[in-house]
Design a protein around this motif. Structure first.
Motif, PDB file in Angstrom:
ATOM      1  N   ASN A 130       0.811  -1.123  -0.186  1.00 14.73           N
ATOM      2  CA  ASN A 130      -0.018  -0.210  -0.627  1.00 14.73           C
ATOM      3  C   ASN A 130       0.898   1.150  -0.166  1.00 14.73           C
ATOM      4  OD1 ASN A 130      -2.066  -1.495  -0.115  1.00 14.73           O
ATOM      5  ND2 ASN A 130      -2.403  -1.231   2.409  1.00 14.73           N
ATOM      6  N   SER A 131       2.452   1.555   0.522  1.00 17.49           N
ATOM      7  CA  SER A 131       2.703   2.729   0.903  1.00 17.49           C
ATOM      8  C   SER A 131       3.419   2.898  -0.627  1.00 17.49           C
ATOM      9  CB  SER A 131       3.654   2.697   1.944  1.00 17.49           C
ATOM     10  OG  SER A 131       4.732   1.118   1.657  1.00 17.49           O
ATOM     11  N   LEU A 132       3.658   1.776  -1.670  1.00 15.45           N
ATOM     12  CA  LEU A 132       5.196   1.619  -2.150  1.00 15.45           C
ATOM     13  C   LEU A 132       3.616   2.492  -3.519  1.00 15.45           C
ATOM     14  CD1 LEU A 132       6.864  -1.469  -3.321  1.00 15.45           C
ATOM     15  CD2 LEU A 132       7.642   0.847  -2.799  1.00 15.45           C
ATOM     16  N   PHE A 133       2.629   2.099  -3.783  1.00 13.19           N
ATOM     17  CA  PHE A 133       1.305   2.952  -4.545  1.00 13.19           C
ATOM     18  C   PHE A 133       1.316   4.052  -4.763  1.00 13.19           C
ATOM     19  CE2 PHE A 133      -2.989   3.726  -6.690  1.00 13.19           C
ATOM     20  CZ  PHE A 133      -2.314   3.823  -7.841  1.00 13.19           C
ATOM     21  N   PRO A 134       1.387   4.495  -4.355  1.00 16.78           N
ATOM     22  CA  PRO A 134       1.517   6.438  -3.563  1.00 16.78           C
ATOM     23  C   PRO A 134       2.535   6.873  -3.877  1.00 16.78           C
ATOM     24  CG  PRO A 134       0.021   5.799  -1.913  1.00 16.78           C
ATOM     25  CD  PRO A 134       0.810   4.383  -2.421  1.00 16.78           C
ATOM     26  N   ARG A 135       3.747   6.279  -4.178  1.00 14.80           N
ATOM     27  CA  ARG A 135       5.377   6.796  -3.981  1.00 14.80           C
ATOM     28  C   ARG A 135       5.305   6.924  -5.652  1.00 14.80           C
ATOM     29  NH1 ARG A 135       9.652   4.202  -0.412  1.00 14.80           N
ATOM     30  NH2 ARG A 135       8.032   5.160   1.101  1.00 14.80           N
ATOM     31  N   ARG A 136       5.489   5.740  -5.823  1.00 14.80           N
ATOM     32  CA  ARG A 136       5.086   5.368  -7.831  1.00 14.80           C
ATOM     33  C   ARG A 136       4.323   6.472  -8.284  1.00 14.80           C
ATOM     34  NH1 ARG A 136       5.031  -0.943  -9.092  1.00 14.80           N
ATOM     35  NH2 ARG A 136       6.207  -1.354  -7.584  1.00 14.80           N
ATOM     36  N   SER A 137       2.715   6.814  -7.954  1.00 16.51           N
ATOM     37  CA  SER A 137       2.278   7.539  -8.470  1.00 16.51           C
ATOM     38  C   SER A 137       2.658   8.854  -8.251  1.00 16.51           C
ATOM     39  CB  SER A 137       0.859   7.465  -8.105  1.00 16.51           C
ATOM     40  OG  SER A 137       0.253   7.465  -6.786  1.00 16.51           O
ATOM     41  N   LEU A 138       3.038   9.317  -7.154  1.00 14.95           N
ATOM     42  CA  LEU A 138       3.732  10.200  -7.407  1.00 14.95           C
ATOM     43  C   LEU A 138       4.939  10.589  -8.265  1.00 14.95           C
ATOM     44  CD1 LEU A 138       3.493  11.633  -3.685  1.00 14.95           C
ATOM     45  CD2 LEU A 138       2.705  12.522  -5.614  1.00 14.95           C
ATOM     46  N   VAL A 139       5.729   9.567  -8.341  1.00 12.00           N
ATOM     47  CA  VAL A 139       7.141  10.272  -9.380  1.00 12.00           C
ATOM     48  C   VAL A 139       6.646   9.637 -10.609  1.00 12.00           C
ATOM     49  CG1 VAL A 139       9.057   8.959 -10.475  1.00 12.00           C
ATOM     50  CG2 VAL A 139       8.670   8.653  -7.370  1.00 12.00           C
ATOM     51  N   LEU A 140       6.048   8.883 -11.297  1.00 15.16           N
ATOM     52  CA  LEU A 140       5.571   9.577 -12.365  1.00 15.16           C
ATOM     53  C   LEU A 140       4.349  10.847 -13.081  1.00 15.16           C
ATOM     54  CD1 LEU A 140       4.036   7.363 -15.074  1.00 15.16           C
ATOM     55  CD2 LEU A 140       2.831   7.010 -13.701  1.00 15.16           C
ATOM     56  N   ALA A 141       3.807  11.203 -11.493  1.00 17.31           N
ATOM     57  CA  ALA A 141       3.221  12.713 -11.960  1.00 17.31           C
ATOM     58  C   ALA A 141       3.851  13.852 -11.997  1.00 17.31           C
ATOM     59  CB  ALA A 141       2.100  12.845 -10.727  1.00 17.31           C
ATOM     60  N   GLY A 142       5.245  13.097 -10.908  1.00 17.96           N
ATOM     61  CA  GLY A 142       5.916  14.381 -11.450  1.00 17.96           C
ATOM     62  C   GLY A 142       7.081  14.427 -13.203  1.00 17.96           C
ATOM     63  N   ALA A 143       7.085  12.659 -13.064  1.00 14.93           N
ATOM     64  CA  ALA A 143       8.343  12.615 -14.105  1.00 14.93           C
ATOM     65  C   ALA A 143       7.099  13.556 -15.916  1.00 14.93           C
ATOM     66  CB  ALA A 143       8.804  11.466 -14.721  1.00 14.93           C
ATOM     67  N   LEU A 144       5.501  13.456 -15.666  1.00 17.71           N
ATOM     68  CA  LEU A 144       5.212  13.464 -16.872  1.00 17.71           C
ATOM     69  C   LEU A 144       5.230  15.376 -16.409  1.00 17.71           C
ATOM     70  CD1 LEU A 144       2.130  10.465 -16.832  1.00 17.71           C
ATOM     71  CD2 LEU A 144       3.729  11.463 -18.184  1.00 17.71           C
ATOM     72  N   GLY A 145       5.206  15.735 -15.610  1.00 12.59           N
ATOM     73  CA  GLY A 145       4.680  16.873 -15.545  1.00 12.59           C
ATOM     74  C   GLY A 145       5.972  17.675 -15.911  1.00 12.59           C
ATOM     75  N   THR A 146       7.252  17.003 -15.718  1.00 12.75           N
ATOM     76  CA  THR A 146       8.431  17.768 -16.003  1.00 12.75           C
ATOM     77  C   THR A 146       9.147  17.850 -17.713  1.00 12.75           C
ATOM     78  OG1 THR A 146       9.500  17.227 -13.714  1.00 12.75           O
ATOM     79  CG2 THR A 146      11.658  17.826 -15.128  1.00 12.75           C
ATOM     80  N   LEU A 147       8.120  16.445 -18.433  1.00 10.32           N
ATOM     81  CA  LEU A 147       8.353  16.371 -19.816  1.00 10.32           C
ATOM     82  C   LEU A 147       7.550  17.200 -20.239  1.00 10.32           C
ATOM     83  CD1 LEU A 147       8.040  12.959 -20.345  1.00 10.32           C
ATOM     84  CD2 LEU A 147      10.211  14.046 -20.627  1.00 10.32           C
ATOM     85  N   LEU A 148       6.034  18.003 -19.669  1.00 11.21           N
ATOM     86  CA  LEU A 148       5.420  18.634 -20.161  1.00 11.21           C
ATOM     87  C   LEU A 148       6.135  20.562 -20.109  1.00 11.21           C
ATOM     88  CD1 LEU A 148       2.215  17.068 -19.367  1.00 11.21           C
ATOM     89  CD2 LEU A 148       2.724  17.872 -21.370  1.00 11.21           C
ATOM     90  N   ILE A 149       6.372  20.316 -19.195  1.00  8.06           N
ATOM     91  CA  ILE A 149       6.889  22.322 -18.864  1.00  8.06           C
ATOM     92  C   ILE A 149       8.285  22.250 -19.783  1.00  8.06           C
ATOM     93  CG2 ILE A 149       7.916  23.860 -16.763  1.00  8.06           C
ATOM     94  CD1 ILE A 149       6.788  21.683 -15.064  1.00  8.06           C
ATOM     95  N   ALA A 150       9.311  21.227 -19.638  1.00  3.54           N
ATOM     96  CA  ALA A 150      10.280  20.916 -20.320  1.00  3.54           C
ATOM     97  C   ALA A 150      10.285  21.578 -22.077  1.00  3.54           C
ATOM     98  CB  ALA A 150      11.115  19.737 -19.648  1.00  3.54           C
ATOM     99  N   SER A 151       8.956  20.734 -22.784  1.00  7.74           N
ATOM    100  CA  SER A 151       8.505  20.720 -24.154  1.00  7.74           C
ATOM    101  C   SER A 151       7.889  22.184 -24.782  1.00  7.74           C
ATOM    102  CB  SER A 151       8.011  19.248 -24.377  1.00  7.74           C
ATOM    103  OG  SER A 151       6.347  19.200 -23.998  1.00  7.74           O
ATOM    104  N   TRP A 152       6.949  22.826 -23.384  1.00  8.65           N
ATOM    105  CA  TRP A 152       5.951  23.924 -23.712  1.00  8.65           C
ATOM    106  C   TRP A 152       6.834  24.775 -24.434  1.00  8.65           C
ATOM    107  CZ3 TRP A 152       6.397  28.344 -21.080  1.00  8.65           C
ATOM    108  CH2 TRP A 152       5.273  29.247 -21.543  1.00  8.65           C
ATOM    109  N   PRO A 153       8.174  25.623 -24.135  1.00  2.80           N
ATOM    110  CA  PRO A 153       8.807  26.434 -24.770  1.00  2.80           C
ATOM    111  C   PRO A 153       9.467  25.467 -26.326  1.00  2.80           C
ATOM    112  CG  PRO A 153       9.547  25.730 -22.734  1.00  2.80           C
ATOM    113  CD  PRO A 153       8.917  24.677 -22.686  1.00  2.80           C
ATOM    114  N   ALA A 154       9.229  24.582 -26.781  1.00  2.93           N
ATOM    115  CA  ALA A 154       9.671  24.187 -28.045  1.00  2.93           C
ATOM    116  C   ALA A 154       8.138  24.316 -28.698  1.00  2.93           C
ATOM    117  CB  ALA A 154      10.116  22.707 -27.626  1.00  2.93           C
TER     118      ALA A 154
END
Length: 75
Positions: free
Chosen positions: A3-27
Motif C-alpha cells: 500500500n505504501s509503494l503505490f502512492p510513491r510510484r504515482s507521485l514519481v510518475l506524476a512528477g516525471a510527466l509534469g517535468t516532461l510537459l514543462i520542458a517541452s512547452w517552450p519548444a
C-alpha cells in the motif's frame, strides 16, 4: 508494504510527466519567423536538398573614384 509503494510510484510518475510537459512547452511555443517580402528564399521547395542550397551574395560594388581616399605626399 504494498500500500505504501503505490502512492510513491504515482507521485514519481506524476512528477516525471509534469517535468516532461514543462520542458517541452517552450519548444512548442516557438514558431519560425515569416520571411520578409522580397526574400530570395520565398518560393523555395521545402526539401532537404533545397535547404542545403543557399543564395550566393553578389560581389560588393566598387567605390566611386571621387570617394577613394587619396593622399599625395611629396618628400
Amino acid at each position: 508494504m504494498t500500500n505504501s509503494l503505490f502512492p510513491r510510484r504515482s507521485l514519481v510518475l506524476a512528477g516525471a510527466l509534469g517535468t516532461l510537459l514543462i520542458a517541452s512547452w517552450p519548444a512548442t511555443a516557438q514558431q519560425p519567423a515569416p520571411l520578409p517580402p522580397g526574400s530570395p528564399l520565398t518560393g523555395r521547395p521545402d526539401t532537404d536538398d533545397a535547404k542545403k542550397l543557399a543564395p550566393v551574395p553578389s560581389p560588393p560594388l566598387a567605390t566611386a573614384a571621387d570617394k577613394l581616399p587619396i593622399e599625395f605626399t611629396y618628400g
